[in-house]
Design an enzyme around this catalytic site. Structure first.
Site, mmCIF file in Angstrom:
data_model
loop_
_atom_site.group_PDB
_atom_site.id
_atom_site.type_symbol
_atom_site.label_atom_id
_atom_site.label_comp_id
_atom_site.label_asym_id
_atom_site.label_seq_id
_atom_site.Cartn_x
_atom_site.Cartn_y
_atom_site.Cartn_z
ATOM 1 N N CYS A 126 0.690 -1.688 -0.211
ATOM 2 C CA CYS A 126 -0.048 -0.577 0.198
ATOM 3 C C CYS A 126 1.045 1.421 0.184
ATOM 4 C CB CYS A 126 -0.735 0.179 1.047
ATOM 5 S SG CYS A 126 -2.657 1.009 0.760
ATOM 6 N N CYS A 128 -0.399 4.078 1.689
ATOM 7 C CA CYS A 128 -0.760 5.416 2.484
ATOM 8 C C CYS A 128 0.596 5.952 4.087
ATOM 9 C CB CYS A 128 -1.796 5.209 3.292
ATOM 10 S SG CYS A 128 -2.057 3.365 3.743
ATOM 11 N N CYS A 136 -4.158 6.436 0.237
ATOM 12 C CA CYS A 136 -3.704 4.535 -0.972
ATOM 13 C C CYS A 136 -3.166 4.766 -1.753
ATOM 14 C CB CYS A 136 -4.059 4.087 -0.829
ATOM 15 S SG CYS A 136 -4.689 3.773 1.137
ATOM 16 N N LYS A 205 -12.420 -4.750 1.252
ATOM 17 C CA LYS A 205 -11.927 -4.405 1.985
ATOM 18 C C LYS A 205 -13.316 -2.539 2.393
ATOM 19 C CE LYS A 205 -8.227 -1.610 4.112
ATOM 20 N NZ LYS A 205 -6.629 -1.605 3.840
ATOM 21 N N ARG A 215 -4.075 3.173 12.057
ATOM 22 C CA ARG A 215 -3.669 4.471 11.856
ATOM 23 C C ARG A 215 -2.274 5.143 12.620
ATOM 24 N NH1 ARG A 215 -8.669 5.491 8.508
ATOM 25 N NH2 ARG A 215 -8.763 3.929 7.306
ATOM 26 N N ARG A 227 -11.350 7.541 3.835
ATOM 27 C CA ARG A 227 -10.678 6.605 2.658
ATOM 28 C C ARG A 227 -12.719 6.223 1.736
ATOM 29 N NH1 ARG A 227 -6.118 5.885 4.328
ATOM 30 N NH2 ARG A 227 -5.030 5.820 5.625
ATOM 31 N N LYS A 258 -12.193 -8.077 5.566
ATOM 32 C CA LYS A 258 -11.400 -6.619 6.430
ATOM 33 C C LYS A 258 -12.333 -5.898 6.435
ATOM 34 C CE LYS A 258 -8.056 -4.288 7.078
ATOM 35 N NZ LYS A 258 -6.904 -3.195 6.353
ATOM 36 N N SER A 284 -6.880 -3.980 13.796
ATOM 37 C CA SER A 284 -6.928 -3.485 15.135
ATOM 38 C C SER A 284 -7.873 -3.467 16.591
ATOM 39 C CB SER A 284 -6.064 -2.191 14.859
ATOM 40 O OG SER A 284 -6.832 -1.078 14.159
ATOM 41 N N TYR A 323 -3.640 -9.683 15.534
ATOM 42 C CA TYR A 323 -2.818 -9.350 16.656
ATOM 43 C C TYR A 323 -2.325 -10.012 17.553
ATOM 44 C CZ TYR A 323 -3.358 -5.337 13.413
ATOM 45 O OH TYR A 323 -3.154 -4.908 12.269
HETATM 46 C C1 PBG Z 1 -3.244 0.259 4.394
HETATM 47 C C2 PBG Z 1 -4.265 -0.579 5.375
HETATM 48 C C3 PBG Z 1 -4.457 -0.352 6.817
HETATM 49 C C4 PBG Z 1 -4.899 -1.317 7.315
HETATM 50 C C5 PBG Z 1 -4.344 -2.743 7.013
HETATM 51 N N1 PBG Z 1 -3.785 -1.811 5.410
HETATM 52 C C6 PBG Z 1 -5.704 1.053 7.293
HETATM 53 C C7 PBG Z 1 -6.690 1.632 6.110
HETATM 54 O O1 PBG Z 1 -7.479 1.317 5.197
HETATM 55 O O2 PBG Z 1 -6.707 2.823 6.570
HETATM 56 C C8 PBG Z 1 -5.757 -1.828 8.333
HETATM 57 C C9 PBG Z 1 -5.415 -3.094 10.140
HETATM 58 C C10 PBG Z 1 -5.620 -2.847 10.709
HETATM 59 O O3 PBG Z 1 -6.697 -2.037 11.412
HETATM 60 O O4 PBG Z 1 -5.522 -3.147 12.136
HETATM 61 N N2 PBG Z 1 -4.495 1.056 3.730
#
Ligand code: PBG
Length: 340
Positions: A126, A128, A136, A205, A215, A227, A258, A284, A323
């Site tokens: 990615c 970002c 991204c 996603k 983040r 996003r 996800k 997360s 995690y």
């Molecule tokens: C990057 C990305 C993100 C996550 C994984 N790859 C963040 C987003 O899209 O803002 C989130 C993973 C998580 O929250 O554990 N684009």
């Protein structure tokens, strides 16, 4: 069609199978195994750096040496794979840190593959974390902030994936959600002799508030806007199916959904519709919420974590990215599966 022809089994008493713990274990439909877990890790430059992520107790930004140590521990606990995110020293408008030969992820991959060759190293692809604006893809300024330019971003994503593969990554995982990126990455990898490198696509996603703590961990919060123009609306399940179909057509080998827990219907539909290897990413905030409630003594952390991960497997996930992978692997070693 119902799997249970109601009324045809008058003698069936569920309790009979539940009386004996041996029998209960034998007839369990779903098992959770450490072999199916992936641990996400954050790597940044330096030595002996273990920078705690405030909103994710137990998660750190690690320098490569510490990353190798942490990964060694995870592997010893039975976690076979890691998913790497990089935090570069500098960000710019072309995300050059994402595809630099000496970029932080590239360096980390080379080190891990040298120290732990059996470990499966997956890299998140990615832009970002490497963009000064935190989006991204490449952006264009507009009056209201900016907009992400899909097609020009594809080249950079393909370049990033290639540089990860060249560093030794076993699999690349594009998470940007630009249209056409799986094809762009597949073509680039094939052209450069990496036909055998699989792609795990973040296919479904969703634009989710559950990414909040990430983040902070990856220092990738968008500096303006959000996003929603490239990630999916939480309300849309049919759209998720179209996204998955598209990624499969473009050459994705593994489909990821996800977040996980709030989207188990999507996991299930993806698995039953396409029958593809499917991954669920427990993101997360899913982790942070459990940690926070457990710290207050409001929930049983072990039981809640294992039940959630099992539910992801039951919904249809072959692979679970979490995690809590190391903790879960250790609990499973203590025989948690039969006591869950
Ligand atoms: C990057 C990305 C993100 C996550 C994984 N790859 C963040 C987003 O899209 O803002 C989130 C993973 C998580 O929250 O554990 N684009």
């Amino acid at each position: 069609m119902s799997l249970v022809p109601v009324g045809q089994f008058p003698a069936y008493r569920p309790r009979r199978l539940r009386q004996s713990s041996v029998l209960r274990t034998m007839v369990r439909e779903t098992r959770l195994s450490a072999e199916q877990l992936v641990l996400p890790l954050f790597v940044r430059s330096g030595r002996r750096v273990r920078q705690p992520v405030g909103s994710m107790p137990g998660v750190f930004q690690l320098s490569p040496d510490e990353l190798a140590r942490e990964t060694g521990r995870a592997h010893a606990a039975g976690v076979p794979a890691v998913l790497l995110f990089g935090i570069p020293d500098r960000k710019d408008a072309r995300a050059s840190g994402a595809y630099a030969r000496n970029g932080i992820v590239q360096e980390a991959v080379r080190l891990l593959k040298k120290e732990l060759p059996q470990l499966l190293v997956i890299t998140d692809v990615c832009l970002c974390e490497y963009m000064e604006h935190g989006h991204c893809g490449i952006t264009q300024r507009t009056k209201s902030g900016g907009r992400v330019l899909n097609d020009p971003s594809l080249k950079l994503l393909a370049k990033t994936a290639l540089s990860h593969a060249e560093s030794g990554a076993d699999m690349v995982a594009p998470s940007d959600m630009m249209d056409g990126r799986v094809r762009a990455i597949r073509e680039e990898l094939d052209k450069q002799g990496f036909e055998e490198t699989p792609i795990m696509s973040y296919a479904a996603k969703f634009a989710s508030a559950f990414y909040g703590p990430f983040r902070e961990a990856a220092e990738s919060a968008p500096q303006y806007g959000d996003r929603r123009s490239y990630q999916m609306d939480a309300a849309n399940a049919n759209e998720a199916m179209r996204e998955v179909a598209m990624d499969i057509q473009e050459g994705a080998d593994i489909i990821m959904v996800k977040p996980a827990l709030a989207y188990l219907d999507i996991v299930h539909r993806v698995k039953t519709t396409f029958g593809y290897p499917t991954a669920a990413y427990a993101v997360s905030a899913e982790y942070s919420m459990v940690k926070a409630a457990a710290a207050k003594g409001w929930i049983d952390e072990r039981a809640v974590t294992l039940e959630s991960l099992l539910a992801m497997r039951r919904a249809g996930a072959d692979i679970v990215i979490t995690y809590a992978a190391v903790e879960a692997a250790n609990w499973l070693k203590e025989g948690a599966n039969s006591r869950l």
